[in-house]
Scaffold this motif. Sequence first.
Motif, PDB file in Angstrom:
ATOM      1  N   ASN A  19       0.823  -1.214   0.000  1.00 27.14           N
ATOM      2  CA  ASN A  19       0.000   0.000   0.000  1.00 27.14           C
ATOM      3  C   ASN A  19       0.854   1.261   0.000  1.00 27.14           C
ATOM      4  OD1 ASN A  19      -2.633  -1.159  -0.035  1.00 27.14           O
ATOM      5  ND2 ASN A  19      -2.335  -1.771   2.085  1.00 27.14           N
ATOM      6  N   SER A  23       0.983   3.910  -2.971  1.00 29.65           N
ATOM      7  CA  SER A  23       0.636   5.311  -2.697  1.00 29.65           C
ATOM      8  C   SER A  23       1.741   6.259  -3.156  1.00 29.65           C
ATOM      9  CB  SER A  23       0.383   5.514  -1.204  1.00 29.65           C
ATOM     10  OG  SER A  23      -0.782   4.826  -0.818  1.00 29.65           O
ATOM     11  N   LYS A  27       1.236   8.967  -6.124  1.00 29.66           N
ATOM     12  CA  LYS A  27       1.520  10.390  -5.868  1.00 29.66           C
ATOM     13  C   LYS A  27       2.487  10.925  -6.929  1.00 29.66           C
ATOM     14  CE  LYS A  27       3.475  13.415  -2.276  1.00 29.66           C
ATOM     15  NZ  LYS A  27       4.507  14.063  -3.058  1.00 29.66           N
TER      16      LYS A  27
END
Length: 175
Positions: A19, A23, A27
Amino acid sequence: MIDWRWPEVDSLEEQQRWNEAKSLLIKNWRENPNDLEASIRLGFLCWYILVEEGPLAIKDVDFDEVQTVLNEVTHFGLTHFMTNEDFLWCFGYMISLFPHYFGDDEFWEEKGIVMLKHAYERCPDEPVYRYSYLGSFSKPDEKLEEEFYQVQAVLEERFQGEGVLSEYFKSVWHS
């Protein structure tokens, strides 16, 4: 070929902190969608999580979100990177190997093979592209075995880093 080293992402992936790696890549990709490395690394990570869910017993990941991100980055790449051999090769490989993660099996498998062909045509002397394309045909032959040895000779150079993309290709093509 791209230098696949990305220490922060490599470390998260190595620790199977899926995760957090996802992420960070999302981003970076959202901030700079034309960053080819971020696009490929994000797409590959999503594909890897889906493909390896069972064998690695991956848990605590929103697989629907992973599938959605894979679809998003794939379609973005198909629109913006179809002349880039690294995109054609990596996504062509993923698509041809597991087309059901991209949609209709028959359509996407053929699309993946065509992408591998285009990467190979753009860089016919690149062993990774050549082997990936020739390996997409179902009948292995003596020529493919020769190509395999040429790929092995460049594995460490082409796939530096400790991330799942580098480790995957070094392990899957290691003798």
